[in-house]
Design an enzyme around this catalytic site. Structure first.
Site, mmCIF file in Angstrom:
data_model
loop_
_atom_site.group_PDB
_atom_site.id
_atom_site.type_symbol
_atom_site.label_atom_id
_atom_site.label_comp_id
_atom_site.label_asym_id
_atom_site.label_seq_id
_atom_site.Cartn_x
_atom_site.Cartn_y
_atom_site.Cartn_z
ATOM 1 N N HIS B 215 0.793 -1.211 0.000
ATOM 2 C CA HIS B 215 0.000 0.000 0.000
ATOM 3 C C HIS B 215 0.831 1.270 0.000
ATOM 4 O O HIS B 215 0.555 2.185 -0.759
ATOM 5 C CB HIS B 215 -1.096 0.047 1.042
ATOM 6 C CG HIS B 215 -2.174 0.990 0.565
ATOM 7 N ND1 HIS B 215 -3.012 0.666 -0.481
ATOM 8 C CD2 HIS B 215 -2.444 2.268 0.866
ATOM 9 C CE1 HIS B 215 -3.768 1.696 -0.772
ATOM 10 N NE2 HIS B 215 -3.455 2.684 0.017
ATOM 11 N N TYR B 219 1.744 5.513 -2.176
ATOM 12 C CA TYR B 219 2.015 6.882 -1.718
ATOM 13 C C TYR B 219 3.379 7.353 -2.169
ATOM 14 O O TYR B 219 3.602 8.545 -2.355
ATOM 15 C CB TYR B 219 1.814 6.982 -0.209
ATOM 16 C CG TYR B 219 0.369 6.725 0.111
ATOM 17 C CD1 TYR B 219 -0.593 7.681 -0.224
ATOM 18 C CD2 TYR B 219 -0.058 5.519 0.623
ATOM 19 C CE1 TYR B 219 -1.933 7.426 -0.025
ATOM 20 C CE2 TYR B 219 -1.396 5.260 0.829
ATOM 21 C CZ TYR B 219 -2.333 6.210 0.500
ATOM 22 O OH TYR B 219 -3.657 5.958 0.680
ATOM 23 N N HIS B 366 -10.014 0.716 -9.835
ATOM 24 C CA HIS B 366 -9.603 1.668 -8.796
ATOM 25 C C HIS B 366 -8.127 2.052 -8.936
ATOM 26 O O HIS B 366 -7.788 3.217 -8.995
ATOM 27 C CB HIS B 366 -9.860 1.079 -7.405
ATOM 28 C CG HIS B 366 -9.130 1.798 -6.323
ATOM 29 N ND1 HIS B 366 -9.514 3.048 -5.884
ATOM 30 C CD2 HIS B 366 -8.027 1.485 -5.609
ATOM 31 C CE1 HIS B 366 -8.675 3.449 -4.936
ATOM 32 N NE2 HIS B 366 -7.763 2.524 -4.759
ATOM 33 N N PHE B 367 -7.249 1.048 -9.004
ATOM 34 C CA PHE B 367 -5.836 1.462 -8.976
ATOM 35 C C PHE B 367 -5.362 2.025 -10.305
ATOM 36 O O PHE B 367 -4.413 2.802 -10.332
ATOM 37 C CB PHE B 367 -4.915 0.376 -8.393
ATOM 38 C CG PHE B 367 -4.762 -0.893 -9.164
ATOM 39 C CD1 PHE B 367 -4.035 -0.928 -10.337
ATOM 40 C CD2 PHE B 367 -5.293 -2.073 -8.681
ATOM 41 C CE1 PHE B 367 -3.864 -2.113 -11.031
ATOM 42 C CE2 PHE B 367 -5.132 -3.263 -9.376
ATOM 43 C CZ PHE B 367 -4.419 -3.271 -10.554
ATOM 44 N N HIS B 368 -6.057 1.692 -11.395
ATOM 45 C CA HIS B 368 -5.698 2.367 -12.639
ATOM 46 C C HIS B 368 -6.150 3.830 -12.614
ATOM 47 O O HIS B 368 -5.457 4.700 -13.114
ATOM 48 C CB HIS B 368 -6.288 1.641 -13.850
ATOM 49 C CG HIS B 368 -5.458 0.467 -14.284
ATOM 50 N ND1 HIS B 368 -5.548 -0.765 -13.695
ATOM 51 C CD2 HIS B 368 -4.478 0.356 -15.222
ATOM 52 C CE1 HIS B 368 -4.680 -1.594 -14.269
ATOM 53 N NE2 HIS B 368 -4.021 -0.938 -15.195
ATOM 54 N N ARG B 429 -11.107 -10.338 -11.181
ATOM 55 C CA ARG B 429 -9.900 -9.803 -11.815
ATOM 56 C C ARG B 429 -8.906 -10.949 -12.039
ATOM 57 O O ARG B 429 -9.156 -12.074 -11.637
ATOM 58 C CB ARG B 429 -9.281 -8.715 -10.946
ATOM 59 C CG ARG B 429 -8.813 -9.200 -9.596
ATOM 60 C CD ARG B 429 -8.431 -8.055 -8.698
ATOM 61 N NE ARG B 429 -7.096 -7.584 -8.981
ATOM 62 C CZ ARG B 429 -6.197 -7.247 -8.043
ATOM 63 N NH1 ARG B 429 -6.500 -7.317 -6.767
ATOM 64 N NH2 ARG B 429 -5.010 -6.836 -8.358
ATOM 65 N N ARG B 430 -7.804 -10.626 -12.714
ATOM 66 C CA ARG B 430 -6.733 -11.582 -13.034
ATOM 67 C C ARG B 430 -7.231 -12.758 -13.868
ATOM 68 O O ARG B 430 -6.784 -13.877 -13.714
ATOM 69 C CB ARG B 430 -6.076 -12.151 -11.768
ATOM 70 C CG ARG B 430 -5.548 -11.131 -10.828
ATOM 71 C CD ARG B 430 -4.757 -11.805 -9.726
ATOM 72 N NE ARG B 430 -4.631 -10.933 -8.594
ATOM 73 C CZ ARG B 430 -5.364 -11.034 -7.505
ATOM 74 N NH1 ARG B 430 -6.253 -11.989 -7.364
ATOM 75 N NH2 ARG B 430 -5.184 -10.180 -6.527
#
Lengths: 271, 540
Positions: B215, B219, B366-368, B429-430
């Site tokens: 995580h 950042y 989300h992470f894209h 996913r995956r």
């Protein structure tokens, strides 16, 4: 501006920074380890310490609960991709001698004319596991079990090495090659069925899974039906039983017919 | 004062070149998996590509951008030549070497383990060693940033450290500590197995180690973006930073609370106690704090610029903002994507809400949206802003730059919004393949098709970005002047020692890591019988 001025309770930033962080940690810990465990009406805790241990994930053994007695034996074989990965010439030679008694069903060159599995060039780990399972009773067959029951560990390893060493040859099932059916390359994701080909060849091969190209259609079909009915149960973690149960009879026939019609992967036979 | 321009350019060019390759792979993956592509019938090729995409986008690309930008900040904000230039080059070449070493086994299909490693899957040893080299190379940068700041402090005792450098060093410390988790996983767990010394692996423990990294690494990726928000955008649009101290507080908050929260990635894992999951969830909620502070401060800074340009009224000032300025545009796009992505993130970190979207395409969306959208669009802006100073040539085709930013924004929205949607519908996913002919998932085919089209818009934007930078290398020469950072409305002469140094916050970061990770790691490491046989990629 030295560490002495920074790390002192006279520095309000230090006091507040550490104080607020510690306070948040303590509050969240109390909520997470005490309040929330007790807030679950379906779980009973003996005391606060018990709740904290549970929330912390302390490994516990449930006392006095014995594993249920298995009605039938399960496979006890452990396979890794290193199992029998480097056979010696002597082992292969011993295996060749032992294999003479197998030839009546599995063929002198490891190719069967009797709807028994073709063993030439099969992965050593696969033969190793099946022989162990026949010997232990995890897998039973009226013809095969008596052959396996007296084998030693060494003999099983030697036989596995020998058959893995034999070249893969085209089998006696001269049907035209069929196109890949959907169940083999796509599986049926909505029913939790992985593609047959992702473990058994055509897409990929996985440890412990036999390659199936050129195997007898009758044999493949019988095994899938045996997995589906629960008659055969030596698959680890019910992998094949879960799949076969969810397959339609039509899919079982398609998969068996497809694999029987495929030539073995000749290139792989030499490595 | 940018002296070592070649060093910085080398970092940026290598970063953007591998970004271009990984972006192409990403677009191909979206296409091949969508209803408009023809399925290859070989999932292994898909996972190979996915591993390359993730490894480059996760480890190589953002790390190099942070490093190159960090060197630029060190020289221009501190106005001193970079100390340890040879070491910096050594770090750069380690990353180049490591990247090549990692990519070869991937290309050969020997390391299709995805960039998150997923033990007990074990790939080729050289893949992991390559990743280790990349991390070691970046640790040289961490050390150099610290040393350069120390040299500057000696020459300027008691003076406030320029905000850009303060934030840059905070980012480097965060990276140094957060990378330790993956380093422990690789060195203690995966590499011994990949090297053949062991045949079993404690997958649960390895996952906990990875969550330590997984995580806070986000950042670290975010740091250059936030530095650009605070120190480039206000200057570029003719405004001032609303509060220098507020900015410092945001960065130190990231340092403290970005770390002890990674277990919200393991909510579905049985090996971690529910109490620790709750604590991590609560601390994840705290990470919204520095982001809210930043959104407030930057909006205030932008409003200052607008009022200086004659903007009036409650919202009337928004109209007079320099919307033709790429930096303004990038900031606005970045904030919109940060808003949507952040809102999605709040759902992921909530223990109960996560259950409905865990391991679905929602997470991929989300992470894209956060990384590829909010963060990377500011990487583009940073490159555009720095380029004339690095090349000594002008970069004046603003229309093309604006087109590129628009395309990236539209592409990212078109890609990720349908992803979120199908995730809510339950698409996992995956997965290499979906049979859209199945009536149960046929209704999702349209969303996935849109998503794939978005992927190609992103690819077009990425190519345009590389073209603009390459053209910038051949443009007429022009003196760009010295590289400056935004100044605050009230530039104070002194800053409290706690907001001018990192020691206290680094200490809190380490302390919270111990309280939040210590026990789970210790029990998992000492409990017998928790290892499982490794599954070797490519082995039968």
């Amino acid at each position: 501006m030295s560490a002495r001025d920074l790390f002192t309770f006279r520095n309000p930033h230090f006091t507040r920074g550490v104080g607020i962080t510690a306070a948040i940690l303590i509050v969240t810990a109390i909520v997470g380890f005490i309040v929330l465990p007790f807030a679950q009406p379906w779980v009973q805790f003996a005391n606060v310490w018990d709740a904290i241990c549970s929330a912390a994930g302390v490994p516990q053994r449930l006392a006095g609960v014995a594993a249920p007695e298995q009605a039938k034996r399960l496979s006890e074989v452990v396979l890794t991709s290193h199992t029998l990965s480097r056979p010696s010439q002597e082992a292969i030679g011993r295996g060749a001698t032992l294999a003479q008694r197998c030839a009546i069903c599995h063929g002198p060159t490891g190719l069967s004319r009797a709807d028994s599995p073709n063993l030439a060039g099969q992965y050593a780990a696969v033969i190793y596991k099946e022989l162990h399972d026949f010997r232990s009773g995890a897998r039973t067959n009226a013809v095969m079990s008596p052959f396996a029951v007296n084998l030693t560990d060494q003999e099983i390893a030697d036989l596995s090495d020998y058959y893995a060493f034999l070249p893969r040859l085209p089998a006696y099932h001269p049907t035209p090659q069929l196109p890949k059916p959907s169940i083999v390359i796509y599986g049926a994701p909505m029913r939790g069925i992985a593609p047959c080909g992702s473990c058994h060849g055509s897409l990929d091969n996985k440890t412990g899974s036999p390659w199936l190209e050129g195997q007898s259609e009758a044999y493949l079909k019988a095994q899938l039906q045996a997995f589906a009915s629960g008659e055969r149960r030596n698959d680890i973690s019910q992998q094949m039983r879960n799949i076969a149960r969810a397959m339609t009879p039509q899919e079982i026939e398609q998969a068996a017919a497809y694999y029987a019609s495929q030539p073995p992967d000749i290139v792989k036979a030499v490595d | 004062m940018l002296v070592n321009r070649k060093l910085i350019l080398a970092h940026f060019w290598f970063a953007f070149a591998v970004f271009g390759v990984a972006l192409t792979l990403g677009a191909w993956q979206m296409f091949i998996r969508s209803p408009i592509g023809t399925w290859l019938s070989n999932p292994e090729l898909y996972y190979r590509s996915l591993t390359a995409h993730g490894t480059v986008m996760g480890y190589v690309f953002p790390t190099l951008v942070a490093m190159g930008f960090g060197y630029a900040i060190s020289e221009s904000a501190l106005e001193q030549r970079l100390v340890g230039v040879r070491w910096a080059w050594a770090g750069f070449w380690l990353i180049v070497g490591g990247s090549i070493m990692a990519v070869i086994p991937i290309a050969l299909g020997r390391a299709s383990v995805l960039y998150t490693f997923y033990p007990p899957l074990i790939g080729n040893l050289f893949y992991y060693l390559g990743v280790v080299l990349v991390v070691v190379g970046s640790w040289i940068w961490v050390a150099l940033m610290s040393i350069n700041l120390r040299v500057w402090r000696k020459a300027h005792p008691g003076a406030p450290v320029p905000l850009a450098m303060f934030a840059n060093v905070a980012g480097s410390y965060l990276w140094a500590w957060t990378a330790v988790g993956a380093a422990l996983e690789l060195l203690l767990q995966i590499i011994p197995v990949a090297a053949g010394l062991k045949a079993t692996i404690d997958a649960g423990l390895a996952r906990v180690f990875f969550s330590w990294t997984l995580h806070a690494i986000v950042y670290f990726w975010l740091m250059p973006t936030y530095i650009a928000y605070y120190t480039i955008v206000p200057r570029a649009i003719g405004g001032r930073v609303y509060s220098d101290n507020m900015a410092r507080i945001a960065f130190i908050l990231f340092l403290v609370v970005a770390m002890p929260i990674g277990m919200h990635h393991t909510f579905a894992d049985p090996q971690v106690g529910a109490g620790f999951k709750f604590v991590h969830s609560a601390f994840t909620a705290l990470v919204t704090l520095p982001t809210f502070l930043t959104v407030f401060t930057i909006c205030a800074s932008v409003e200052i610029a607008a009022r200086l340009r004659g903007g009036r009224g409650m919202f009337g000032w928004i109209r007079v903002l320099p919307w033709d300025n790429p930096m303004m545009l990038a900031l606005a796009f970045s904030f919109v994507m940060l808003g949507f992505g952040g809102a999605g993130g709040l759902i992921n970190m909530s223990y109960q809400l996560d259950a409905s979207i865990h391991n679905t395409q929602w997470i991929t969306g989300h992470f894209h949206l956060i990384f590829g959208g909010a963060i990377v669009i500011m990487y583009f802006a940073i490159a555009y802003d720095l380029w004339p100073h690095l090349t000594g040539r002008e970069l004046n085709d603003l229309r093309l730059i604006r087109t590129q930013l628009w395309l990236w924004f539209i592409g990212m929205i078109v890609t990720t919004f349908p992803w979120h949607w199908v995730g809510i519908l339950g698409m996992p996913r995956r997965m290499a393949y979906f049979d859209f002919g199945d009536p149960a998932i046929a209704p999702q085919a349209l969303s996935v098709t849109f998503s794939a089209i978005g992927g190609f818009i992103l690819l077009a934007s990425g190519i345009l970005f590389l073209v603009i930078l390459a053209r910038g290398m051949r443009a007429p020469q022009a003196e760009a002047g010295s590289y400056r950072f935004a100044v605050a409305v009230h530039q104070s002469a002194t800053v409290p020692v706690a907001l001018n140094t990192h020691a206290l916050w680094v200490a809190l970061m380490i302390a919270l890591t111990i309280t939040n990770y210590g026990y789970p790691i210790l029990t998992l490491a000492t409990t017998e019988g928790t290892s499982v046989p490794a599954v070797y990629v490519g082995a039968q």
